[in-house]
Structures are given as C-alpha cells and as structure tokens.
Design an enzyme around this catalytic site. Sequence first.
Site, short mmCIF file in Angstrom:
data_model
loop_
_atom_site.label_atom_id
_atom_site.label_comp_id
_atom_site.label_asym_id
_atom_site.label_seq_id
_atom_site.Cartn_x
_atom_site.Cartn_y
_atom_site.Cartn_z
N ARG A 1 0.85 -1.19 0.00
CA ARG A 1 0.00 0.00 0.00
C ARG A 1 0.89 1.24 0.00
O ARG A 1 2.09 1.14 0.14
CB ARG A 1 -1.04 0.00 1.14
CG ARG A 1 -0.65 -0.60 2.44
CD ARG A 1 0.46 0.08 3.16
NE ARG A 1 0.19 1.50 3.34
CZ ARG A 1 1.11 2.43 3.56
NH1 ARG A 1 2.40 2.09 3.64
NH2 ARG A 1 0.81 3.68 3.72
N GLY A 2 0.22 2.40 -0.17
CA GLY A 2 0.99 3.62 -0.39
C GLY A 2 1.10 3.85 -1.89
O GLY A 2 1.41 2.92 -2.65
N ALA A 3 0.81 5.09 -2.31
CA ALA A 3 0.63 5.34 -3.74
C ALA A 3 1.81 4.89 -4.62
O ALA A 3 1.61 4.15 -5.59
CB ALA A 3 0.33 6.83 -3.94
N GLN B 1 -2.00 2.59 9.88
CA GLN B 1 -0.73 2.65 9.15
C GLN B 1 0.33 3.39 9.96
O GLN B 1 1.53 3.13 9.81
CB GLN B 1 -0.91 3.35 7.79
CG GLN B 1 -1.67 2.55 6.75
CD GLN B 1 -3.15 2.85 6.77
OE1 GLN B 1 -3.70 3.28 7.78
NE2 GLN B 1 -3.82 2.60 5.66
N ASN C 1 -5.38 12.45 0.44
CA ASN C 1 -4.48 11.62 1.25
C ASN C 1 -5.33 10.88 2.28
O ASN C 1 -6.56 11.05 2.36
CB ASN C 1 -3.39 12.49 1.90
CG ASN C 1 -2.28 11.64 2.51
OD1 ASN C 1 -1.73 10.75 1.87
ND2 ASN C 1 -1.96 11.88 3.78
N LYS C 2 -4.68 10.09 3.08
CA LYS C 2 -5.36 9.24 4.07
C LYS C 2 -6.40 10.02 4.88
O LYS C 2 -6.15 11.15 5.27
CB LYS C 2 -4.29 8.63 4.98
CG LYS C 2 -4.78 7.70 6.07
CD LYS C 2 -5.66 6.59 5.55
CE LYS C 2 -5.05 5.75 4.46
NZ LYS C 2 -6.03 4.88 3.76
N ARG D 1 -7.79 -0.32 -6.68
CA ARG D 1 -7.97 0.83 -5.77
C ARG D 1 -8.09 2.10 -6.64
O ARG D 1 -7.27 2.30 -7.54
CB ARG D 1 -6.78 0.96 -4.79
CG ARG D 1 -6.63 -0.27 -3.89
CD ARG D 1 -5.67 0.01 -2.74
NE ARG D 1 -6.27 0.87 -1.74
CZ ARG D 1 -5.59 1.47 -0.76
NH1 ARG D 1 -4.28 1.30 -0.67
NH2 ARG D 1 -6.20 2.24 0.13
N ASP E 1 -1.99 10.84 -2.25
CA ASP E 1 -2.40 9.79 -3.19
C ASP E 1 -2.73 10.35 -4.56
O ASP E 1 -2.62 9.66 -5.57
CB ASP E 1 -3.58 9.00 -2.64
CG ASP E 1 -3.11 8.09 -1.53
OD1 ASP E 1 -2.96 8.57 -0.39
OD2 ASP E 1 -2.82 6.91 -1.83
O1 MRU Z 1 -4.55 3.20 2.20
P1 MRU Z 1 -3.07 3.41 2.05
O2 MRU Z 1 -2.29 2.87 3.20
O3 MRU Z 1 -2.56 2.96 0.72
O4 MRU Z 1 -2.90 5.00 2.09
C1 MRU Z 1 -1.62 5.55 1.92
C2 MRU Z 1 -1.59 7.02 2.09
O5 MRU Z 1 -2.59 7.67 2.28
C3 MRU Z 1 -0.23 7.67 1.97
O6 MRU Z 1 -0.16 8.82 2.77
C4 MRU Z 1 -0.01 8.07 0.52
O7 MRU Z 1 -0.19 6.98 -0.34
C5 MRU Z 1 1.31 8.65 0.30
S1 MRU Z 1 2.54 7.40 0.32
C6 MRU Z 1 4.04 7.98 -0.04
#
Ligand code: MRU
Length: 351
Positions: free
Chosen positions: A67-69, A211, A262-263, A104, A252
């Site tokens: 996970r993470g963009a 996270q 973002n999250k 996603r 994201d």
């Molecule tokens: O749902 P996730 O864990 O994939 O969400 C990730 C985030 O929101 C991060 O802050 C974002 O992807 C930036 S990662 C460098």
Amino acid sequence: MSRVIAGAGVDTKNGDGLPPTLEWIVDEAGDGVLRLIDQRLLPGELTFLECRTVAAVADAIRELAVRGAPAIGAAAAYGVAIGARDDGGLAGAVAAAVTLRATRPTAVNLAWALDRTLDAVRAAAASASADAATVALGVAHRIAEDDVAANRAMGAHGVALIPHRARILTHCNAGHLATVGYGTAIGVIRAAWEAGREPSVWVDETRPVLQGARLTAWELQRLGIAATLVADVMAGSLMASGHVDLVIVGADRIAANGDVANKIGTYALAVLARHHDIPFYVAAPTSTIDPATATGADIVVEERDPDEVTRFGGTAIAPPGMPALNRAFDVTPAALVSAIVTEHGIVRPPF
Ligand code: MRU
C-alpha cells in the site's frame, strides 16, 4: 501467493536496515516473482509474499499487503509484466492492466504506472522490436528505480523546510513502506535527520487501519529516528499546547489546482494546522500529480469494508449490525497547503 518468513535482521541494498518494500526476484525454478513485504502483518511479523500471478498482485494491492501510492504503482507495473509473460504478450498485458486498475481508485500512481507500462508494450508490439514481457519488466524496473531516486531528491529539497530539532506531526505511512524505498514525507524527515537536524516525530496512529501505529512507528524505530505515537484525536491538543512545529504528509493524488487527496484524517489536520498557524506540507513525486483531475471534487475517494471500522484486531468493537462508513481518503483544499515538495523542488501557492 506464497509466503516467506524472514528473520528480523534483513538488510537492504541501501544498508538502512529496512527490507525492500517490493522487489523482483528469480526463484529456484528460474521464474520471475514479485516479492513484497506483507504489510498487513507488521509490526508483529516480517513476512514476505511472493506474487506469481496477476491475481496475486491484485489481491495484494486490494487487501493492503502492499500500500501507499508509489508502492502500489510499482507493484502494478510488475503485475503487467507477469500478465504479458503468462498470457500472450500484449493481450495479457492489457488484461492485467484492467484487473489491476480496478483494485484501488484514489492513488493516481496506479493508473500512471499502468499507462506508462502499457504504452511501452504497445509501442514495442507495433514495431515488433521486443517481446511484451521483457518490455514491461524493463519499465517496471525503471519505475522502481525512479521512485527511490525521486524520493531521495524530494528529501534533499525538503530539508530546507525542517528547522533544527523540529517537532513534526505526520499521518498514515508515507515512508519506505509506502514507496519502493526511502519514502516521501518520511523521506523528508529522514533527510533532515541525516543532515543532523535532530527532528522528532509525532506519529498519528491513523485509524482505522493503523498505518501510523503499525508501519510508520516500525519504520522510524528501525531507522533510529525519535518518534512518539499519539492517537489521531490528540493532534489538536498537541498543537494548542505548542508541541508541533510543522505537519508533513504524503499524497495519493494531487489535482491540477493543488487540492490533495491523502489518508482520511489529513484534512482535519490541515484545518487544525491553519487554526494554529503551523505549516502544513505535502511531499509527493510528480507521478502523484494528476493534471487530468481539475480539482479535489473530481477525485474518486475509495470506500472500504465497514469491518475495518467496526472491528479491531479481529474483535468486534461495535454492536452487531451497526452501520459504518469507511472512506479511506479525504481531500485537503490547496488553500490549506503551505508547500508541496516534489523531486524537482518546493512549490508554494498559488499551485
Ligand atoms: O490506504 P493506504 O495505506 O494505501 O494510504 C496511503 C496514504 O494515504 C499515503 O499517505 C499516501 O499513499 C502517500 S505514500 C508515499
């Protein structure tokens, strides 16, 4: 998907004590495999998943094993290479991209990596210059290498925003684990730490999937960067009592006008930061900027299983049948963002 249990002391090519978030390996049978840390099991267990099929890569993305963009984007590119290899070249690559794109919706790096890989595969097919799987794998390697380089460049630029002994609040995990290596927002913090600025980090636990508590805390501990875990709801109190010098988060998707997805919880932090006159920074590679999305209102926000809210560590924390809404992301208006750090430098409003 197969599982590999690894010892705690796995090192990386970078020598920073963190195992690779994801990497392409060749197994004993000579087959290429996408190996990634199963982030669902951290911090309790450091276990690797070996993805040998497109479906396995798609499951890993959907279920947050990776996970993470930026990490999602790189994993998806390797998924296209697997599809091209196993399912008839260009046709397999296209089918893989359809499956992976549907996993996603919010992180634009996913679509960006798929399009970049498919474009190269299509061009090679048109000129019959190379086979689709080789081309796709080459692009995936390039995306992975470029990501680490972009993150290090972001860190080098972002250091200018971090005063000596800054107390920094961050949300979710925008670190090594969210990228192919080094991290975006955490990359900036790492760069400041490497430059001797002695930052300390307030780590938001990041409900509901944690996270922050599970991943950012694990990562910062391994790196040796001073960090304290706080419940998300403590941010306002910390700011009001003068314990936060700046906020930095990842993204994201950044719309053309600078609105930032973002999250979930990021928007509330930005509002709090503005109220308390604290800088609110976003660190993201240009692959996260989406010129085709005009404003944040056009960003599709993923809604995940309500069980992530009603259950905690496998245990129900709400009465049976209780409805729950689980938006995975929110959108912070550009007007609340003090600066965006990319691999090319620091951009300030107007974006
Ligand atoms: O749902 P996730 O864990 O994939 O969400 C990730 C985030 O929101 C991060 O802050 C974002 O992807 C930036 S990662 C460098």
